[in-house]
Design an enzyme around this catalytic site. Structure first.
Site, PDB file in Angstrom:
ATOM      1  N   HIS A   1      13.331  -5.937  -4.393  1.00  0.00           N
ATOM      2  CA  HIS A   1      12.267  -5.523  -3.309  1.00  0.00           C
ATOM      3  C   HIS A   1      11.716  -7.108  -2.595  1.00  0.00           C
ATOM      4  CE1 HIS A   1       8.348  -2.845  -1.930  1.00  0.00           C
ATOM      5  NE2 HIS A   1       8.599  -3.893  -1.398  1.00  0.00           N
TER       6      HIS A   1
ATOM      7  N   GLU B   1       2.803   3.352  -2.023  1.00  0.00           N
ATOM      8  CA  GLU B   1       2.153   2.159  -2.231  1.00  0.00           C
ATOM      9  C   GLU B   1       0.617   2.519  -1.940  1.00  0.00           C
ATOM     10  OE1 GLU B   1       3.000  -1.098   0.346  1.00  0.00           O
ATOM     11  OE2 GLU B   1       1.777  -2.575  -0.827  1.00  0.00           O
TER      12      GLU B   1
HETATM   13 ZN   LIG Z   1       7.527  -4.297   0.527  1.00  0.00          ZN
END
Ligand SMILES: [Zn+2]
Length: 352
Positions: free
Chosen positions: A32, A215
């Protein structure tokens, strides 16, 4: 869930807190990482000068001071502005190469970086310029540094699905140079299902799928990324802690989560690293990995993320090896390559 038995079998002092030398030597993958987010202020200034671009910052220090974010959007506003220094094939090469040198210093043996073609094509840069610069650096990384890679094209989720489909179309000549498509940028208000068609078309082209979900957005986005976009990894995914059924599912399916601890604290998903759930999720049996996200902006490369877990969450050597093993086995590399890394890991643990 217990850590895999082979870790304790080979590792001395598995309960000791992981120190820097141990962490640096651990073979690991980064799954990531946004290449545009790896643009360090020093390189940003050099590229601005080379391209005759005036930056809204007086110095490298002023840039770092500006990186005081209060949420994802405040970061994205500055991120897109900085990306404007990237103009030529050589700029994209230099950006990617500087990141690969960072990998080399951190024991990263494999990386699957993201890039956002729309960030560049929308300001008039040809997609060929972006692809050729990045791909040339990745090939040099493999040949000169021994770091393998798989490139992931991300769609910007604040833009339309039509724009994503047009980007996929423009990327078709390079489809064999990609391993997957992804989804990034502002999460809230831009659910994964907005991109169902684009992801279906990408899968038809033989690409794998990943997506940022959970997130700042809700746990439901994680379900939607898995069920609707058929992702093989979830990027971030930390909001799964709001949904016990989802946790059970993640454990059962062993769906990897590419977690970015320093990014989460810098963007105030958690107020302090001591609140971060990554090690709790690991011990529960969720397939979590450690990554840096946008290292130039969030004050930390992948090593600094591992170090933060040791410092604030008393991560042990066993847990660190477990996380690093997850990163390698959750990559899109071949089974033979993954088996070779397992042996490399065992050899490392035996002498560490
Ligand atoms: Zn990211």
């Amino acid at each position: 869930m217990n850590a895999p038995a082979w870790i304790d079998q080979h590792l001395k002092n598995p309960d000791a807190i992981a120190d820097e030398a141990f962490l640096r030597g651990l073979p690991k993958a980064e799954l990531h990482l946004h290449l545009e987010g790896a643009l360090e202020p020093e390189l940003m200034f050099a590229l601005a000068q080379r391209n005759g671009i005036e930056l809204p910052f007086a110095s490298v220090d002023a840039v770092r001071e500006a990186y005081d974010f209060h949420n994802l959007q405040s970061f994205l506003d500055i991120y897109y502005r900085c990306a404007d220094v990237l103009r030529t094939e050589q700029d994209f090469y230099d950006l990617t190469w500087s990141y690969l040198l960072q990998c080399q210093r951190q024991g990263v043996v494999h990386t699957e970086p993201f890039f956002d073609p729309q960030t560049h094509t929308d300001r008039g840069i040809d997609i060929d310029v972006v692809f050729t610069g990045i791909l040339r650096a990745l090939r040099d990384g493999e040949q000169q540094l021994g770091i393998s890679s798989g490139l992931i094209l991300c769609f910007l989720r604040h833009l339309s699905e039509e724009a994503a489909l047009a980007t996929l179309d423009a990327a078709k000549p390079y489809v064999n140079d990609l391993v997957a498509v992804g989804l990034d940028s502002s999460e809230v208000g831009h659910p994964p299902l907005k991109f169902e068609q684009a992801f279906a078309q990408a899968r038809e082209l033989g690409l794998k799928a990943v997506a940022h979900a959970g997130e700042e957005g809700p746990a439901q986005y994680i379900w939607d990324a898995m069920d609707g976009l058929k992702v093989e990894r979830v990027d971030h995914g930390v909001r799964c802690t709001d949904d016990p059924e989802l946790i059970k599912n993640l454990i059962k399916t062993q769906m990897p989560l590419t977690v970015c601890p320093l990014s989460n604290t810098r963007l105030k998903v958690y107020q302090h690293m001591s609140e971060h759930p990554i090690l709790t999720l690991l011990e529960q049996g969720v397939r979590v990995t450690v990554n840096s996200d946008d290292p130039a902006f969030f004050g930390g490369d992948v090593m600094q993320n591992y170090l933060a877990l040791a410092e604030h969450l008393t991560m042990t050597r066993r847990q660190a090896a477990w996380l690093a093993d997850h990163s390698l086995t959750s990559s899109f590399a071949s089974d033979a390559q993954i088996a070779a890394w397992r042996q490399q890991m065992i050899d490392y643990l035996a002498q560490a």
